[in-house]
Design a protein around this motif. Structure first.
Motif, PDB file in Angstrom:
ATOM      1  N   PHE A  21     -58.777  -9.842  59.093  1.00 49.06           N
ATOM      2  CA  PHE A  21     -57.426 -10.120  59.585  1.00 49.06           C
ATOM      3  C   PHE A  21     -57.405 -10.182  61.111  1.00 49.06           C
ATOM      4  N   ALA A  71     -54.240 -13.671  52.598  1.00 50.93           N
ATOM      5  CA  ALA A  71     -54.736 -13.901  53.955  1.00 50.93           C
ATOM      6  C   ALA A  71     -55.491 -15.219  54.054  1.00 50.93           C
ATOM      7  N   TRP A 115     -59.371  -5.816  56.860  1.00 47.55           N
ATOM      8  CA  TRP A 115     -58.591  -5.776  58.090  1.00 47.55           C
ATOM      9  C   TRP A 115     -59.386  -6.296  59.283  1.00 47.55           C
ATOM     10  N   PHE A 140     -50.099  -6.789  54.757  1.00 41.84           N
ATOM     11  CA  PHE A 140     -50.596  -8.016  55.372  1.00 41.84           C
ATOM     12  C   PHE A 140     -49.448  -8.966  55.695  1.00 41.84           C
TER      13      PHE A 140
END
Length: 506
Positions: A41, A72, A38, A113
């Motif tokens: 991200f 991602a 994360w 996601f």
């Protein structure tokens, strides 16, 4: 709950906040692959695609987040200005191989996601979350909650309208379409399935989902009740207080909204949401230009410190505040610093360029505004998004205000030919041109009257939020009023005589 913080800030588009939350959590949980994912991200959210891809590659062998890392990485590659097609093909092959064998936890991470990232692949979120729910051995609260949030996001839900219930865009009460209202009710049922159980009554993500559903339905009291419950059960979840301040603002309770924002600032002087609300209050409610300008300076510093790569947020703050700043040069100069920062981050972003041009126009710097509008049109043409005629509308408007009537007439003729409908801006420009060349103003003004009525009806349906006046466009309305007044004779009316039609419309 670290994941709830990540989700909240990701929905708000606060990429640096996502990184900060994960970085702080990693101090006590070093090497945690989920937190590391994360954090990467968060880099994607602020446009640091190469750095994000490098971090994601180092995590791809961790089974619980491998699928999310592949997804991602594909997303980051596709977002880059130069796409590495060979890498994308290889990653998509890997995605196809691994998806079928993914476990519940991996599917949930990947679905989350997709739901948060948006974009053309976000439709995958629902299918993955539903599959994770079928695989769940326990209560499936996380999967049910994620499916509720997916219903509140058009792209991930597979919707085809423009409504997005992310934190940055306040929804219309009750929904705008049958499909929209149905999705809101489906989301409510998902959250209720979790919260109406003894084990799930304190589920933070579901509670925040209930807040957004209540907001969506225009039930401010219900949203505030849910936020109060969050504060009791999860006192460390600071965003709930900021949401409470914004909810009170939307209810028109400015005293309570300001009190809540000031309480936040006492604990966190750089809180972006509280500074933004306070600046909006000073300009839009009090009309205190000096204090408003000072607060804008504090907000700009906080943005630079906490979200220094977030061009979208710089523009959003500058855009909302400019509409209540009264067009004064000092205030526009202060907001211009936000736009300068946004333009430095995204020098070829059409939305950034159009807002820079618009504020140059508000300041009366028409030559500079025309140049910036043309730069925006050039970039839009390169990106294949020239169908958005904002830059052309702005160029013609500035030319008319600057007395460049021949050039404006040529552009207006072209715009009339290419526009799909005669909207309020096109008809206004037609009337303004007619007024400047002493032509037929009455015909476009008559047409404008109905369009203005529709426009104001649309504004009045919109909940009060930061972008309320962006939607209203006060400067356009003022210029429409001036057009109506320009057609008046100037002769005073006698006592008891009714107001003239032009004066009444103005």
């Amino acid at each position: 709950d670290v994941q709830a913080l990540v989700n909240y800030y990701a929905r708000a588009g606060y990429g640096r906040h996502v990184q900060t939350v994960c970085g702080e959590a990693l101090r006590s949980r070093p090497g945690d692959p989920t937190l590391s994912f994360w954090r990467a991200f968060g880099l994607i959210l602020e446009g640091s695609y190469s750095e994000a891809i490098a971090q994601l590659e180092s995590l791809m062998d961790r089974r619980e987040i491998s699928l999310a890392c592949v997804a991602a990485s594909i997303h980051a590659h596709k977002m880059a200005r130069i796409v590495d097609e060979e890498s994308v093909d290889a990653l998509e092959d890997r995605m196809h191989r691994e998806e079928g064998d993914a476990n519940e936890r991996a599917l949930l991470a990947c679905a989350n996601f997709y739901a948060l990232a948006g974009g053309p692949d976000s439709w995958r979120a629902r299918a993955m979350a539903e599959r994770a729910l079928r695989m769940a051995r326990g209560d499936g609260f996380d999967a049910k909650t994620l499916l509720g949030w997916i219903e509140l996001t058009t792209e991930a839900a597979g919707g085809d309208d423009d409504d997005d219930l992310g934190l940055g865009a306040p929804p219309t009460p009750g929904g705008t379409t049958e499909n929209d209202r149905a999705r809101t009710q489906k989301a409510k049922r998902r959250f209720d399935d979790v919260l109406d159980t003894d084990e799930g009554e304190g589920h933070l993500e579901a509670l925040m989902g209930r807040v957004k559903v209540m907001e969506r339905l225009g039930q401010v009291a219900g949203a505030l009740d849910a936020l109060n419950r969050v504060a009791v059960i999860h006192p460390s979840f600071a965003p709930a207080v900021a949401e409470k301040a914004k909810m009170r603002m939307r209810a028109g309770d400015w005293d309570a909204a300001l009190e809540t924002a000031q309480g936040i600032l006492e604990r966190d002087p750089n809180n972006i949401d509280a500074l933004r609300l306070h600046a909006f209050y000073l300009l839009g409610v009090e009309g205190n230009a000096a204090a408003g300008r000072a607060k804008i300076g504090q907000l700009t510093d906080a943005l630079e410190t906490l979200e220094g790569r977030n061009a979208r947020l710089f523009v959003s703050c500058a855009q909302d505040l400019a509409r209540v700043a009264g067009g004064t040069s000092n205030m526009l100069s202060a907001l211009g610093k936000m736009l300068e920062r946004a333009r430095a981050i995204e020098p070829e972003d059409v939305a950034v360029l159009n807002e820079v041009a618009y504020q140059q126009q508000l300041a009366g710097n028409y030559a500079a505004a025309v140049g910036t509008y043309r730069e925006a049109a050039r970039v839009a043409e390169m990106d294949g998004t020239l169908d958005n005629l904002t830059s052309l509308y702005g160029t013609i408007h500035c030319q008319l205000l600057d007395g460049q009537l021949t050039e404006a007439a040529q552009q207006l003729e072209f715009l009339t030919d290419v526009a799909s409908e005669r909207g309020i801006k096109l008809v206004f420009l037609t009337a303004l041109h007619a007024a400047r060349v002493k032509g037929d103003v009455a015909t476009p003004l008559a047409e404008l009257e109905g369009l203005l009525a529709d426009h104001m009806a649309s504004v009045q349906r919109k909940p009060f939020a930061y972008d309320y006046f962006v939607h209203m466009d006060p400067d356009l309305l003022l210029q429409c009023a001036e057009l109506y007044l320009s057609q008046e004779s100037g002769e005073p009316r006698g006592k008891g005589e009714p107001m003239s039609p032009g004066m009444e419309r103005a």
